[in-house]
Design an enzyme around this catalytic site. Structure first.
Site, PDB file in Angstrom:
ATOM      1  N   GLY A  21       0.856  -1.177   0.000  1.00  0.00           N
ATOM      2  CA  GLY A  21       0.000   0.000   0.000  1.00  0.00           C
ATOM      3  C   GLY A  21       0.889   1.221   0.000  1.00  0.00           C
ATOM      4  N   ILE A  47       2.332   4.999   1.285  1.00  0.00           N
ATOM      5  CA  ILE A  47       2.815   5.456   2.592  1.00  0.00           C
ATOM      6  C   ILE A  47       1.595   5.864   3.431  1.00  0.00           C
ATOM      7  CG2 ILE A  47       4.233   7.176   3.788  1.00  0.00           C
ATOM      8  CD1 ILE A  47       5.754   7.508   1.054  1.00  0.00           C
ATOM      9  N   ALA A 102      -0.869   3.735   4.450  1.00  0.00           N
ATOM     10  CA  ALA A 102      -2.077   2.927   4.187  1.00  0.00           C
ATOM     11  C   ALA A 102      -2.407   1.991   5.347  1.00  0.00           C
ATOM     12  CB  ALA A 102      -1.906   2.123   2.898  1.00  0.00           C
ATOM     13  N   GLY A 103      -1.448   1.765   6.242  1.00  0.00           N
ATOM     14  CA  GLY A 103      -1.710   0.926   7.415  1.00  0.00           C
ATOM     15  C   GLY A 103      -1.370  -0.540   7.231  1.00  0.00           C
ATOM     16  N   LYS A 104      -0.508  -0.835   6.225  1.00  0.00           N
ATOM     17  CA  LYS A 104      -0.237  -2.246   5.912  1.00  0.00           C
ATOM     18  C   LYS A 104       0.476  -2.988   7.042  1.00  0.00           C
ATOM     19  CE  LYS A 104       3.517  -0.389   3.073  1.00  0.00           C
ATOM     20  NZ  LYS A 104       3.130   1.018   3.284  1.00  0.00           N
ATOM     21  N   THR A 105       1.412  -2.311   7.746  1.00  0.00           N
ATOM     22  CA  THR A 105       2.148  -2.984   8.823  1.00  0.00           C
ATOM     23  C   THR A 105       1.216  -3.323   9.979  1.00  0.00           C
ATOM     24  OG1 THR A 105       4.130  -1.759   8.206  1.00  0.00           O
ATOM     25  CG2 THR A 105       4.150  -2.822  10.357  1.00  0.00           C
ATOM     26  N   GLU A 113       9.090  -4.718   7.100  1.00  0.00           N
ATOM     27  CA  GLU A 113      10.143  -3.873   6.521  1.00  0.00           C
ATOM     28  C   GLU A 113      10.844  -3.041   7.579  1.00  0.00           C
ATOM     29  OE1 GLU A 113      10.780  -0.822   2.780  1.00  0.00           O
ATOM     30  OE2 GLU A 113       8.758  -1.249   3.476  1.00  0.00           O
ATOM     31  N   TYR A 140      14.363  13.280   2.236  1.00  0.00           N
ATOM     32  CA  TYR A 140      13.222  14.180   2.321  1.00  0.00           C
ATOM     33  C   TYR A 140      13.650  15.643   2.354  1.00  0.00           C
ATOM     34  CZ  TYR A 140       9.938  10.328   2.878  1.00  0.00           C
ATOM     35  OH  TYR A 140       9.166   9.211   2.657  1.00  0.00           O
ATOM     36  N   ASP A 174       4.770  -7.222   5.039  1.00  0.00           N
ATOM     37  CA  ASP A 174       4.145  -5.911   4.824  1.00  0.00           C
ATOM     38  C   ASP A 174       4.776  -5.191   3.631  1.00  0.00           C
ATOM     39  OD1 ASP A 174       6.582  -5.121   5.885  1.00  0.00           O
ATOM     40  OD2 ASP A 174       5.733  -3.693   7.315  1.00  0.00           O
TER      41      ASP A 174
END
Length: 377
Positions: free
Chosen positions: A185, A187, A189-192, A209, A221, A260
């Site tokens: 997903g 940055i 998205a809540g995948k972890t 990850e 950044y 993830d």
């Protein structure tokens, strides 16, 4: 470390169709309160403390992010939905359904409305015997005894007999038929969070990850042009190393593994951040590595709209992410969707989670599990 609470509920019924009442209650708890992880066998027990028809009883293990007080209020709603009418009458009485909160992690809770562990559990075989079926690694926090030890010394000499097995709603979602699932997903998205929750519920091995350890990320950044290539190369090397090491520990024919991320996320980000000549060089290296990597049996892409992503990024408060723009997130999203379309050898499932909060809303979490279940052959 467990992020969800482990909760034991005891369920009883001695009116109407007792089996149907209990099975409906289990299903409703799974839908409304939290993930039902294990269910005991069904026991028949004489009425305890009053003259009445025999009870059917069981126990279940629940995973939930809610407080004990919130679970208690949800349990009362489930009882009411199933026709339980609580009265002010003193003493024990027959009931269509009765749900008691027995255990909440290893906590001792003493309030006017809630006492945990249940103060009478050690005196009730109809609580202890079903609870023993759950095979928990748990000791009574006040009495310092396991469930088996409590059974051995309980003063309750009533006869509790096993009637039959009960259905566990989670068994209808056999995710482990996929030995290896990768969740991806954008940055934020809540995948972890999702992967950790599924791993706890399905007892899966995880590959997570290590993005926060990358020394180039804060620098990137601040100055994207200067640090894009070393950042993407270090990510690729780290992901390759980690996936190779972690997946080598598991038997992908036997173990159930969820990750993830998948290695090709490296290519998505590189295409956005690198200049054209750098990307060509990067792509050559990536293609060599990609051929060697095990492919997941299922690749799940969590699609989240950009405004929600920005909210999530702000909420989690990583300083180096706070200046990420909507335009950058849009590019990442488009990169994923384009690349997914080009993958003919990858079993892909895209789930739109834009209007869903699978951390706070249990029904949204179940929605994701059900979407995955639909693609199980």
């Amino acid at each position: 470390m467990k992020s969800q609470h482990q909760v034991v509920l005891s369920i009883g019924s001695n009116q109407g169709n007792r089996l149907e009442n209990i099975q409906s209650c289990i299903n409703l708890i799974h839908q409304e309160i939290g993930t039902v992880i294990q269910v005991s066998k069904l026991y028949e027990t004489p009425a305890w403390g009053f003259e009445s028809d025999a009870f059917y009883n069981c126990a279940l293990l629940l995973h939930s992010n809610s407080s004990a007080q919130k679970i208690l209020s949800q349990v009362l709603k489930v009882e009411k939905h199933l026709g339980r009418i609580r009265t002010d009458q003193q003493g024990y009485q027959s009931r269509i359904i009765d749900v008691d909160l027995i255990v909440f992690d290893d906590q001792i809770i003493e309030t006017e409305k809630l006492q945990i562990p249940h103060p009478l559990m050690q005196n009730r075989k109809f609580v202890l015997l079903p609870m023993q079926d759950l095979k928990l690694n748990w000791k009574h926090p006040a009495l310092q005894k396991t469930v088996s030890e409590l059974i051995a010394i309980t003063p309750d000499d009533s006869v509790c007999t096993v009637v039959q097995d009960l259905k566990n709603p989670l068994e209808e979602i056999p995710l482990e038929q996929f030995n290896y699932i990768a969740f991806e997903g954008n940055i934020g998205a809540g995948k972890t969070t999702l992967v950790q929750k599924i791993a706890e519920d399905f007892n899966a091995k995880t590959v997570l990850e290590r993005f926060a350890d990358n020394p180039f990320l804060p620098k990137f950044y601040k100055d994207q042009n200067r640090y894009a290539f070393p950042l993407e190369m270090s990510f690729l090397a780290d992901r390759y190393q980690q996936l190779s090491d972690d997946l080598a520990q598991f038997d992908l024919f036997k173990d159930f593994v969820i990750a993830d991320y998948h290695i090709f996320k490296s290519l998505i980000f590189a295409k956005i951040t690198l200049a054209e000549d750098e990307y060509r060089l990067y792509r050559n290296l990536f293609d060599i590595i990609y051929k060697e990597m095990p492919k997941p049996d299922l690749y799940v892409y969590l699609y989240q709209n950009t405004s929600r992503l920005l909210q999530n990024i702000k909420k989690r408060g990583r300083s180096y992410e706070q200046n990420i723009s909507a335009e950058y997130l849009d590019k990442i999203n488009n990169g994923y969707l384009e690349y997914i379309k080009s993958q003919t050898d990858l079993n892909v499932l895209i789930i739109d989670v834009s209007d869903r909060d699978f951390v706070k809303k249990h029904e949204d979490y179940l929605f994701i599990l059900n979407e995955i279940q639909k693609v199980i052959k």
